[in-house]
Design a protein around this motif. Structure first.
Motif, PDB file in Angstrom:
ATOM      1  N   GLN A   1       0.842  -1.195   0.000  1.00 56.59           N
ATOM      2  CA  GLN A   1       0.000   0.000   0.000  1.00 56.59           C
ATOM      3  C   GLN A   1       0.882   1.251   0.000  1.00 56.59           C
TER       4      GLN A   1
ATOM      5  N   GLU B   1      -0.112  10.253   6.624  1.00 60.49           N
ATOM      6  CA  GLU B   1      -1.323   9.866   5.874  1.00 60.49           C
ATOM      7  C   GLU B   1      -1.408   8.338   5.891  1.00 60.49           C
TER       8      GLU B   1
ATOM      9  N   THR C   1      -4.372   6.435   6.559  1.00 60.37           N
ATOM     10  CA  THR C   1      -5.683   5.821   6.331  1.00 60.37           C
ATOM     11  C   THR C   1      -6.028   5.916   4.844  1.00 60.37           C
ATOM     12  N   ASN C   2      -6.908   5.015   4.444  1.00 57.01           N
ATOM     13  CA  ASN C   2      -7.332   4.966   3.042  1.00 57.01           C
ATOM     14  C   ASN C   2      -6.119   4.937   2.082  1.00 57.01           C
ATOM     15  N   ARG C   3      -5.209   4.096   2.379  1.00 53.47           N
ATOM     16  CA  ARG C   3      -3.989   4.013   1.563  1.00 53.47           C
ATOM     17  C   ARG C   3      -4.268   3.183   0.310  1.00 53.47           C
ATOM     18  N   PRO C   4      -3.943   3.717  -0.860  1.00 57.76           N
ATOM     19  CA  PRO C   4      -4.214   2.977  -2.097  1.00 57.76           C
ATOM     20  C   PRO C   4      -3.210   1.836  -2.299  1.00 57.76           C
TER      21      PRO C   4
END
Length: 230
Positions: free
Chosen positions: A193, A199, A201-204
């Motif tokens: 990821q 940052e 959270t919501n890691r692509p």
């Protein structure tokens, strides 16, 4: 006609003795000639020199000397071999004496490696950092000031994709000693990821493709290590 007076008997005896001596001399001469003739008829004289050695005999007689020479050459070669083998030890000793007697962060050699350089889908990449201290002194590094970290970049545009310290503490913190002439190893695993500092959270998910990794202590970075996500 006057009749000749016979000679004295003594003269006749002398003539007989002389004739006998002549006959004996002739016999002796004939015998000697015969012996000489038959004795000399042999193909080789009785007192001939020893025959010249044949090439085989010459080679055979020369063989011991050749063997001895070979043995001497082998002994010399072995001696040279021992000398040649002892030289690296002398060189190593010279290198140890020439090694730097102090150690700083810049002296450390950092390398990156992986278990698998083509990572299949569903498998998490694992990175290894190897730190070598080539000096003659232990190296004490404050890893709170000189952050130890793993970083991944995209090959296409050199964009930083991930670091293990973006969202978590380093795998090693505090004071760390790197012993003289030794390797110290660390490892980290990537979740595949993307991340940025703070940052978390919501890691692509990282896309399949070509990447390279660095392992770093402070500003001392390893050479890039290429790998592929599939």
């Amino acid at each position: 006609m006057t009749q000749k007076k016979p000679l004295p008997e003594e003269i006749y005896k002398r003539r007989r003795v002389a004739a006998l001596i002549i006959v004996l001399v002739l016999v002796v001469v004939l015998i000697w000639a015969a012996v000489a003739a038959f004795g000399g008829s042999s193909d080789e004289p009785a007192d001939t020199a020893a025959p010249a050695p044949t090439p085989e005999q010459t080679a055979s007689s020369a063989a011991p000397e050749t063997s001895a020479t070979s043995a001497e050459a082998s002994a010399e070669g072995a001696s040279e071999s021992v000398s040649a083998e002892s030289e690296p030890s002398s060189s190593a000793a010279a290198s140890a004496e020439a090694a730097k007697k102090t150690c700083d962060l810049a002296d450390l050699q950092v390398r990156t490696s992986m278990l698998n350089y083509s990572v299949p889908e569903g498998e998490l990449p694992k990175f290894f950092m190897t730190v070598t201290n080539p000096t003659a002194a232990d190296c004490k590094i404050d890893l709170d000031k000189n952050l130890l970290r793993f970083e991944v970049y995209k090959m296409a545009d050199n964009q930083r994709v991930w670091s293990d310290t973006d969202c978590y503490a380093s795998v090693q913190t505090g004071s760390q000693t790197f012993p003289a002439g030794k390797d110290v190893k660390f490892e980290a695993e990537w979740s595949r990821q993307a991340s940025k500092p703070g940052e978390c959270t919501n890691r692509p998910a990282a896309e399949p493709g070509a990447y390279f990794a660095h392992t770093i202590i402070g500003d001392n970075s390893s050479p890039p290590q290429d790998f592929t996500l599939r």
